[in-house]
Scaffold this motif. Structure first.
Motif, PDB file in Angstrom:
ATOM      1  N   THR A 162       0.832  -1.206   0.000  1.00 53.41           N
ATOM      2  CA  THR A 162       0.000   0.000   0.000  1.00 53.41           C
ATOM      3  C   THR A 162       0.865   1.255   0.000  1.00 53.41           C
ATOM      4  O   THR A 162       0.595   2.216  -0.729  1.00 53.41           O
ATOM      5  N   ALA A 163       1.924   1.251   0.832  1.00 51.83           N
ATOM      6  CA  ALA A 163       2.814   2.411   0.889  1.00 51.83           C
ATOM      7  C   ALA A 163       3.487   2.649  -0.455  1.00 51.83           C
ATOM      8  O   ALA A 163       3.611   3.800  -0.916  1.00 51.83           O
ATOM      9  N   LEU A 164       3.934   1.566  -1.105  1.00 58.14           N
ATOM     10  CA  LEU A 164       4.596   1.712  -2.396  1.00 58.14           C
ATOM     11  C   LEU A 164       3.620   2.199  -3.471  1.00 58.14           C
ATOM     12  O   LEU A 164       3.966   3.055  -4.297  1.00 58.14           O
ATOM     13  N   ALA A 165       2.388   1.681  -3.458  1.00 56.22           N
ATOM     14  CA  ALA A 165       1.394   2.117  -4.441  1.00 56.22           C
ATOM     15  C   ALA A 165       1.060   3.600  -4.272  1.00 56.22           C
ATOM     16  O   ALA A 165       0.933   4.342  -5.253  1.00 56.22           O
ATOM     17  N   LEU A 180       2.065   6.485   6.295  1.00 51.10           N
ATOM     18  CA  LEU A 180       3.024   5.911   7.238  1.00 51.10           C
ATOM     19  C   LEU A 180       3.075   6.666   8.563  1.00 51.10           C
ATOM     20  O   LEU A 180       3.854   6.315   9.447  1.00 51.10           O
ATOM     21  N   GLY A 181       2.262   7.706   8.712  1.00 48.16           N
ATOM     22  CA  GLY A 181       2.220   8.444   9.959  1.00 48.16           C
ATOM     23  C   GLY A 181       3.264   9.534  10.066  1.00 48.16           C
ATOM     24  O   GLY A 181       3.451  10.109  11.147  1.00 48.16           O
ATOM     25  N   ARG A 184       4.837  15.512   9.153  1.00 45.22           N
ATOM     26  CA  ARG A 184       5.657  16.656   8.762  1.00 45.22           C
ATOM     27  C   ARG A 184       6.238  16.459   7.360  1.00 45.22           C
ATOM     28  O   ARG A 184       6.234  17.382   6.533  1.00 45.22           O
ATOM     29  N   GLU A 185       6.744  15.245   7.101  1.00 41.92           N
ATOM     30  CA  GLU A 185       7.272  14.972   5.762  1.00 41.92           C
ATOM     31  C   GLU A 185       6.152  15.020   4.717  1.00 41.92           C
ATOM     32  O   GLU A 185       6.362  15.482   3.584  1.00 41.92           O
ATOM     33  N   GLY A 186       4.963  14.537   5.101  1.00 43.39           N
ATOM     34  CA  GLY A 186       3.835  14.580   4.176  1.00 43.39           C
ATOM     35  C   GLY A 186       3.439  15.998   3.816  1.00 43.39           C
ATOM     36  O   GLY A 186       3.174  16.316   2.635  1.00 43.39           O
ATOM     37  N   ASP A 216       5.859   4.740  13.600  1.00 50.47           N
ATOM     38  CA  ASP A 216       5.889   4.149  14.952  1.00 50.47           C
ATOM     39  C   ASP A 216       7.042   3.159  15.132  1.00 50.47           C
ATOM     40  O   ASP A 216       7.184   2.556  16.205  1.00 50.47           O
ATOM     41  N   GLY A 217       7.857   2.981  14.096  1.00 50.58           N
ATOM     42  CA  GLY A 217       9.005   2.087  14.216  1.00 50.58           C
ATOM     43  C   GLY A 217       8.689   0.627  14.037  1.00 50.58           C
ATOM     44  O   GLY A 217       9.528  -0.232  14.308  1.00 50.58           O
ATOM     45  N   SER A 218       7.492   0.292  13.560  1.00 47.56           N
ATOM     46  CA  SER A 218       7.114  -1.113  13.395  1.00 47.56           C
ATOM     47  C   SER A 218       7.501  -1.619  12.012  1.00 47.56           C
ATOM     48  O   SER A 218       7.945  -0.845  11.146  1.00 47.56           O
ATOM     49  N   LEU A 219       7.292  -2.915  11.800  1.00 47.17           N
ATOM     50  CA  LEU A 219       7.598  -3.537  10.520  1.00 47.17           C
ATOM     51  C   LEU A 219       6.371  -3.544   9.631  1.00 47.17           C
ATOM     52  O   LEU A 219       5.227  -3.486  10.103  1.00 47.17           O
ATOM     53  N   TYR A 220       6.602  -3.612   8.325  1.00 45.11           N
ATOM     54  CA  TYR A 220       5.501  -3.811   7.385  1.00 45.11           C
ATOM     55  C   TYR A 220       4.936  -5.220   7.554  1.00 45.11           C
ATOM     56  O   TYR A 220       5.611  -6.128   8.026  1.00 45.11           O
TER      57      TYR A 220
END
Length: 221
Positions: A162-165, A180-181, A184-186, A216-220
């Motif tokens: 989803t993030a890549l799309a 991705l939360g 600021r970058e968004g 949040d530092g989690s994995l995909y």
């Protein structure tokens, strides 16, 4: 006759009340004070050699060599019933297992607690102290519960696909960073039109290789 029928009805009502109370007691988790808690894991009249480790006590074999098969003399705990190969009641028996401590077992033979308070995407990778417990059917030496340092491996439910799309289609508006939360970058990508396209292309590459992950530092998943 009427009096006898009345007594029968009274006994029947009393039986139903007692049955209800006993079922309620069981469902509420009540246990007899005379029964040790480990009995819940011990099947009755099964083979002694297949009892869970909590149901037996084994003496240490001082001659065993690490990593080699060894025989251990074991005894069932009080109130545990089991049988031998001929279906005869048995108390003392021998178990063959590999000579190694519980903390030396493969990861598939114990379960560990997880932590969501550490970053899975970091350099170097972060670790946390987990409490691990050996599975019931696995036999080993030493404490069956032990601490172990493990890599952070939890997930917050974000999908890499989803993030890549989003990065490919709507990356110029910061949709990938918002997903991705990373607010600021968004916002930075949104008001700079994806860094005039340069930031958008860079994010496609970074998300594609997994370098940019959830905030949040989690994995995909």
């Amino acid at each position: 006759m009427a009096a006898a029928a009345g007594r029968l009805r009274a006994v029947a009502r009393l039986s139903r009340v007692l049955l209800f109370l006993s079922q309620f007691y069981i469902l509420s988790g009540g246990e007899s004070p005379n029964l040790p808690p480990y009995l819940m894991k011990c099947p009755s009249n099964g083979p002694c050699s297949r009892l869970p480790a909590d149901c037996i006590e084994c003496r240490t074999n001082a001659s065993c060599v690490y990593g080699k098969p060894a025989a251990f003399d074991c005894t069932v705990k009080p109130q545990v019933t089991c049988v031998d190969q001929d279906f005869r009641s048995q108390k003392n028996f021998v178990i063959n297992m590999t000579c190694r401590f519980c903390w030396q077992l493969p990861e598939t033979e114990y379960e560990c607690s997880n932590s969501t308070a550490c970053m899975t995407v970091s350099c170097p990778r972060q670790r946390y102290t987990a409490n691990c417990t050996v599975r019931d059917h696995v036999h080993c030496l030493g404490n069956r519960t032990f601490p172990k340092m493990l890599y952070c491996n939890w997930t917050g439910g974000y999908k890499w696909s989803t993030a890549l799309a989003l990065s490919i289609t709507l990356g110029g508006f910061g949709a990938d960073r918002f997903y991705l939360g990373q607010w600021r970058e968004g916002l930075g990508k949104l008001f700079s039109f994806g860094g005039l396209g340069i930031w958008t292309l860079i994010d496609v590459l970074l998300i594609g290789v997994g370098y940019v992950g959830p905030a949040d530092g989690s994995l995909y998943i």
